[in-house]
Design an enzyme around this catalytic site. Sequence first.
Site, short mmCIF file in Angstrom:
data_model
loop_
_atom_site.label_atom_id
_atom_site.label_comp_id
_atom_site.label_asym_id
_atom_site.label_seq_id
_atom_site.Cartn_x
_atom_site.Cartn_y
_atom_site.Cartn_z
CB SER A 18 45.39 36.16 43.78
OG SER A 18 45.67 37.06 42.72
CE1 TYR A 49 45.48 32.96 45.83
CE2 TYR A 49 43.19 33.29 45.19
CZ TYR A 49 44.16 33.26 46.16
OH TYR A 49 43.82 33.52 47.47
N GLY A 50 46.79 32.09 39.32
CA GLY A 50 46.48 31.68 37.96
C GLY A 50 47.16 30.41 37.50
CB CYS A 81 40.34 37.14 41.95
SG CYS A 81 41.56 35.94 41.36
CG ASN A 82 38.75 37.94 35.75
OD1 ASN A 82 37.75 38.09 35.07
ND2 ASN A 82 39.50 38.97 36.14
CB CYS A 204 43.98 38.80 34.79
SG CYS A 204 44.99 38.87 36.30
CB THR A 205 41.43 42.22 38.74
OG1 THR A 205 42.02 41.22 39.59
CG2 THR A 205 39.97 41.89 38.53
CG HIS A 206 47.16 41.10 39.24
ND1 HIS A 206 46.22 40.31 39.87
CD2 HIS A 206 48.17 41.26 40.13
CE1 HIS A 206 46.65 40.01 41.09
NE2 HIS A 206 47.82 40.58 41.27
N1 DGL Z 1 43.85 38.99 39.65
C1 DGL Z 1 43.54 37.65 39.36
C2 DGL Z 1 42.52 37.51 38.23
O1 DGL Z 1 41.75 38.40 38.01
C3 DGL Z 1 44.57 36.59 39.32
C4 DGL Z 1 46.00 36.84 39.23
C5 DGL Z 1 46.77 35.64 39.74
O2 DGL Z 1 46.88 35.55 40.95
O3 DGL Z 1 47.22 34.83 38.92
O4 DGL Z 1 42.48 36.49 37.59
#
Ligand code: DGL
Length: 304
Positions: A18, A49-50, A81-82, A204-206
Amino acid sequence: MVSSPLSTSPAPIGVFDSGIGGLSVLQALRHELPHEQFVYLADSGNAPYGERGDAFVIARTRTVAQHMRRHYGIKALVIACNTATAAAVELLRAEMPDLPLIGVEPALKPASLSSQTHQVGVIATRGTVNSQRFARLVAEHGGRAQFHVQACDGLARAIEVSTEAPPPEDASATEIRALCARYTGALGTFGVKTGQIDTLVLGCTHYIFAKDDLRALLGPEVQLVDTGAPVARQTRRILAQAGTLAPEPASAHPDALAGPAQIQLMTTGQLGALQSAALRWLDLPAHCCRTVDVPLHTQPLPTR
Ligand code: DGL
């Protein structure tokens, strides 16, 4: 018996998130697969996206997968992205059976195996923790540890904003710290004594980009577990099985290994934000990055 030579493919691997979070997975992929070319797409124009619901996340993930396939001829797609994996990976596998898809999911299994106190914290987006896929993971590994789960509304967004130009650095850094403190505080007490949470899954990868803040809050003894390296190893296995690993360069000289020319980064959001994240976390120069328009398809598209 004479074995036939393994086949190879120079086509790039697509990596998608995302936003900038998937750069943490790209880092692990570069390390694991130094001869490969990568095309990374950050859908920052539509992040986070979350908190947006499955229908939106599925539509964006499908659109991006089709776009990367058509425009870059990718040989595999890592959904870094999880949230997108939880919402869309099974559907996309059914729609595009000939494109290898590698998803990411919170590392509950390794965390439950390595926790000494059998108390494991999990932080992830609301979309991930509310998904059926996540419920299945908890059920599968819940026998070995108790999971304490927290949805972290706003944290991925704050991490995205921290790289946007002009950088509101102080405000976003303060917000990231405050959100990390609030959400880890809600999980319980961290530490290595009986009953304390000794392991935190970054679902979450962020969140890997908030590791320093989390480390400062939780102390040096708590393990932080992410999925970059296992996902990179899984990608290697899948390409090897398909016979589509990149050909290795003839020269063994280190200069022949991966360099900026083998990585293209694209964003649907602000170019400056991607450039600063790429430089900060992957040491990649600005010219590797550009903006891209990926308009939404609302219907599944034919795969060819
Ligand atoms: N990086 C994403 C993940 O691993 C999502 C972050 C988002 O867009 O909310 O879930």
